[in-house]
Design an enzyme around this catalytic site. Structure first.
Site, PDB file in Angstrom:
ATOM      1  N   ARG A 153      48.162   4.666  29.014  1.00  0.00           N
ATOM      2  CA  ARG A 153      48.645   5.952  29.535  1.00  0.00           C
ATOM      3  C   ARG A 153      48.718   5.864  31.047  1.00  0.00           C
ATOM      4  O   ARG A 153      48.295   4.878  31.640  1.00  0.00           O
ATOM      5  CB  ARG A 153      47.788   7.136  29.053  1.00  0.00           C
ATOM      6  CG  ARG A 153      46.345   6.890  28.785  1.00  0.00           C
ATOM      7  CD  ARG A 153      45.377   6.934  29.932  1.00  0.00           C
ATOM      8  NE  ARG A 153      45.724   7.812  31.011  1.00  0.00           N
ATOM      9  CZ  ARG A 153      45.542   7.518  32.277  1.00  0.00           C
ATOM     10  NH1 ARG A 153      45.029   6.336  32.628  1.00  0.00           N
ATOM     11  NH2 ARG A 153      45.852   8.349  33.227  1.00  0.00           N
ATOM     12  N   GLY A 154      49.269   6.944  31.649  1.00  0.00           N
ATOM     13  CA  GLY A 154      49.563   6.887  33.075  1.00  0.00           C
ATOM     14  C   GLY A 154      51.020   6.445  33.205  1.00  0.00           C
ATOM     15  O   GLY A 154      51.433   5.467  32.566  1.00  0.00           O
ATOM     16  N   ALA A 155      51.787   7.176  34.026  1.00  0.00           N
ATOM     17  CA  ALA A 155      53.239   6.987  34.033  1.00  0.00           C
ATOM     18  C   ALA A 155      53.681   5.527  34.231  1.00  0.00           C
ATOM     19  O   ALA A 155      54.464   4.997  33.421  1.00  0.00           O
ATOM     20  CB  ALA A 155      53.855   7.909  35.088  1.00  0.00           C
TER      21      ALA A 155
ATOM     22  N   ARG B 190      56.628   9.628  24.289  1.00  0.00           N
ATOM     23  CA  ARG B 190      56.116  10.719  25.136  1.00  0.00           C
ATOM     24  C   ARG B 190      57.271  11.210  26.026  1.00  0.00           C
ATOM     25  O   ARG B 190      58.052  10.388  26.518  1.00  0.00           O
ATOM     26  CB  ARG B 190      54.940  10.237  26.015  1.00  0.00           C
ATOM     27  CG  ARG B 190      53.689   9.880  25.214  1.00  0.00           C
ATOM     28  CD  ARG B 190      52.482   9.667  26.106  1.00  0.00           C
ATOM     29  NE  ARG B 190      51.930  10.911  26.599  1.00  0.00           N
ATOM     30  CZ  ARG B 190      50.950  10.985  27.516  1.00  0.00           C
ATOM     31  NH1 ARG B 190      50.454   9.869  28.041  1.00  0.00           N
ATOM     32  NH2 ARG B 190      50.477  12.150  27.900  1.00  0.00           N
TER      33      ARG B 190
ATOM     34  N   GLN C  61      40.338  12.157  31.112  1.00  0.00           N
ATOM     35  CA  GLN C  61      40.731  10.931  31.835  1.00  0.00           C
ATOM     36  C   GLN C  61      39.944  10.783  33.132  1.00  0.00           C
ATOM     37  O   GLN C  61      39.680   9.670  33.588  1.00  0.00           O
ATOM     38  CB  GLN C  61      42.229  10.953  32.157  1.00  0.00           C
ATOM     39  CG  GLN C  61      43.148  10.774  30.963  1.00  0.00           C
ATOM     40  CD  GLN C  61      43.570  12.105  30.368  1.00  0.00           C
ATOM     41  OE1 GLN C  61      42.847  13.096  30.440  1.00  0.00           O
ATOM     42  NE2 GLN C  61      44.734  12.147  29.762  1.00  0.00           N
TER      43      GLN C  61
ATOM     44  N   ASP D  49      53.800  12.229  37.174  1.00  0.00           N
ATOM     45  CA  ASP D  49      54.507  11.676  36.013  1.00  0.00           C
ATOM     46  C   ASP D  49      56.018  11.755  36.164  1.00  0.00           C
ATOM     47  O   ASP D  49      56.754  10.980  35.554  1.00  0.00           O
ATOM     48  CB  ASP D  49      54.078  12.403  34.739  1.00  0.00           C
ATOM     49  CG  ASP D  49      52.698  11.943  34.343  1.00  0.00           C
ATOM     50  OD1 ASP D  49      51.722  12.463  34.909  1.00  0.00           O
ATOM     51  OD2 ASP D  49      52.603  11.017  33.516  1.00  0.00           O
TER      52      ASP D  49
ATOM     53  N   ASN E 145      52.396  16.549  36.825  1.00  0.00           N
ATOM     54  CA  ASN E 145      51.232  15.677  36.654  1.00  0.00           C
ATOM     55  C   ASN E 145      50.335  16.336  35.607  1.00  0.00           C
ATOM     56  O   ASN E 145      50.620  17.425  35.100  1.00  0.00           O
ATOM     57  CB  ASN E 145      50.504  15.478  37.984  1.00  0.00           C
ATOM     58  CG  ASN E 145      49.482  14.349  37.919  1.00  0.00           C
ATOM     59  OD1 ASN E 145      49.793  13.247  37.449  1.00  0.00           O
ATOM     60  ND2 ASN E 145      48.257  14.592  38.359  1.00  0.00           N
ATOM     61  N   LYS E 146      49.247  15.684  35.297  1.00  0.00           N
ATOM     62  CA  LYS E 146      48.318  16.157  34.269  1.00  0.00           C
ATOM     63  C   LYS E 146      47.999  17.636  34.403  1.00  0.00           C
ATOM     64  O   LYS E 146      47.803  18.137  35.513  1.00  0.00           O
ATOM     65  CB  LYS E 146      47.032  15.323  34.368  1.00  0.00           C
ATOM     66  CG  LYS E 146      45.925  15.676  33.411  1.00  0.00           C
ATOM     67  CD  LYS E 146      46.358  15.720  31.961  1.00  0.00           C
ATOM     68  CE  LYS E 146      47.055  14.449  31.530  1.00  0.00           C
ATOM     69  NZ  LYS E 146      47.774  14.612  30.228  1.00  0.00           N
TER      70      LYS E 146
HETATM   71  O1  MRU Z   1      48.378  11.968  29.758  1.00  0.00           O
HETATM   72  P1  MRU Z   1      48.168  10.860  30.744  1.00  0.00           P
HETATM   73  O2  MRU Z   1      46.767  10.353  30.774  1.00  0.00           O
HETATM   74  O3  MRU Z   1      49.183   9.751  30.574  1.00  0.00           O
HETATM   75  O4  MRU Z   1      48.454  11.536  32.155  1.00  0.00           O
HETATM   76  C1  MRU Z   1      48.420  10.718  33.294  1.00  0.00           C
HETATM   77  C2  MRU Z   1      48.608  11.441  34.563  1.00  0.00           C
HETATM   78  O5  MRU Z   1      48.830  12.629  34.594  1.00  0.00           O
HETATM   79  C3  MRU Z   1      48.586  10.608  35.811  1.00  0.00           C
HETATM   80  O6  MRU Z   1      48.077  11.338  36.885  1.00  0.00           O
HETATM   81  C4  MRU Z   1      50.021  10.161  36.148  1.00  0.00           C
HETATM   82  O7  MRU Z   1      50.616   9.546  35.046  1.00  0.00           O
HETATM   83  C5  MRU Z   1      50.058   9.246  37.309  1.00  0.00           C
HETATM   84  S1  MRU Z   1      49.437   7.649  36.909  1.00  0.00           S
HETATM   85  C6  MRU Z   1      49.567   6.639  38.249  1.00  0.00           C
END
Ligand code: MRU
Length: 355
Positions: free
Chosen positions: A53-55, A96, A204, A245, A255-256
């Site tokens: 996970r994470g963009a 996603r 996270q 994201d 973002n999250k």
């Molecule tokens: O749902 P997730 O854990 O994939 O969400 C991740 C985030 O919101 C991160 O802050 C974002 O992807 C940036 S990662 C460098």
């Protein structure tokens, strides 16, 4: 932890008949276990379930997912191979919806494949696709280091900072975006104290960010999301840095879930709010954040988080995984080309369209 010994978030093992191996992030910090993805369904499930996970990491995983996905068609004729390539890209795109890096990486893979059509055998095209995925990963590593360098210059020795979710090495090929800023500042001799929001509902921040910071010997204090206002009011933090994201052409940044609230709190306390993200996270095709698709996730993440029921049976639940912070709340965006400040449509276009 010495950065060179940081466990790889994901890695391709072998040649174009090889497979993708990734850390199963759902098991951290208790278990550091690797998952071998030998078919595209396993890659899709790993993205959907946040094992990866994470963009930026989602983008790299999807690129390698294409390499895994075309393997059953290596001995097919050209038409069948390219039909499979398209099918695999379309399928991975359904894993996603919010992080644009996923679609950006899949577009690159599709385009690469098409550029090789007509002159090469399917096996040779697959080898070219693997080279492209490895290039995406290598670029991601470089982008993260550059973001760290640019962002570190914004922080001072002895500062308290706050972050939300995990935008660290685990969210990228290596090193991270928001956490890269802290890592680079720390490596440059600046002492920081990081407050990490735990990041409900999937934690996270608690499971991944606190772990990564501890591993690198950076002082970290874990807080519940609801404590950020009090932490700011007590003067414990003087900057906020998060990842993103998807960033619209005007600078609105998804973002999250919870990030928007943190940005509002930062504004109320006159604390600069920074977003750190590579240009692969910008979506210049959308004018503003209102057009960013927000992923809705399983209600059980809220009612049955981590194995125990914490809500009455049958209660209605709303579980958006992301929110959008308007550009006006963002002091600057830190990308691999430098610091975009102020955050305006023109300033973003000048940096992102220079590519
Ligand atoms: O749902 P997730 O854990 O994939 O969400 C991740 C985030 O919101 C991160 O802050 C974002 O992807 C940036 S990662 C460098």
């Amino acid at each position: 932890m010495n950065p060179s010994t940081a466990p790889a978030t994901l890695a391709w093992i072998g040649d174009s008949c090889g497979y993708l191996e990734l850390i199963d992030q759902t098991l951290l910090p208790g278990e550091l276990t690797h998952l071998a993805c030998r078919d595209v369904e396993t890659v899709w499930e790993a993205i959907k379930s946040l094992r990866v996970r994470g963009a930026p990491a989602i983008g790299v995983a999807a690129a390698y997912g294409v390499c895994v996905g075309v393997q059953p068609a290596l001995d097919a004729d050209e038409a069948a191979f390219f039909a499979r390539l398209n099918e695999v890209c379309d399928y991975l795109a359904t894993s996603r919806p919010t992080a644009v890096n996923l679609f950006w990486a899949l577009d690159r893979m599709r385009t690469k494949g098409l550029s090789l059509r007509g002159s090469l055998l399917p096996r040779e095209v697959a080898a070219g696709l693997l080279v492209e995925a490895q290039k995406i990963e290598a670029e991601d590593r470089l982008m993260c280091r550059a973001i760290g360098r640019h962002g570190a210059a914004l922080l001072q020795d002895g500062q308290g900072v706050l972050t939300h979710c995990n935008a660290g090495g685990l969210a990228t090929s290596d090193y991270g975006t928001a956490l890269a800023v802290f890592f680079a500042a720390h490596e440059g001799g600046k002492r920081l104290h990081v407050y990490a929001d735990e990041t409900r509902p999937l934690l996270q921040g608690a499971r991944l960010t606190a772990w990564e910071l501890q591993q690198r010997g950076i002082e970290v204090t874990l807080i519940c999301d609801s404590m950020a206002a009090q932490v700011m009011r007590e003067g414990r933090v003087s900057a906020v840095v998060t990842g993103a994201d998807r960033i619209a052409a005007n600078g609105d940044a998804a973002n999250k879930i919870g990030t928007y609230g943190v940005a509002l709190l930062a504004a109320a306390h006159d604390i600069p709010f920074y977003v750190a993200a590579p240009t692969s996270t910008f979506d210049m095709s959308i004018a503003d954040g209102g057009q960013i698709p927000i992923e809705q996730r399983d209600p059980r993440e809220i009612t049955h988080g981590f194995g125990r029921s914490t809500a009455p049976e049958g209660v209605q639940v709303y579980n958006p995984a992301f929110d959008v912070t308007p550009a006006r709340l963002i002091k600057a965006i830190i990308c691999e080309h430098g610091v975009i400040e102020p955050v305006t449509r023109e300033a973003i276009a000048a940096v992102v369209q220079q590519e």
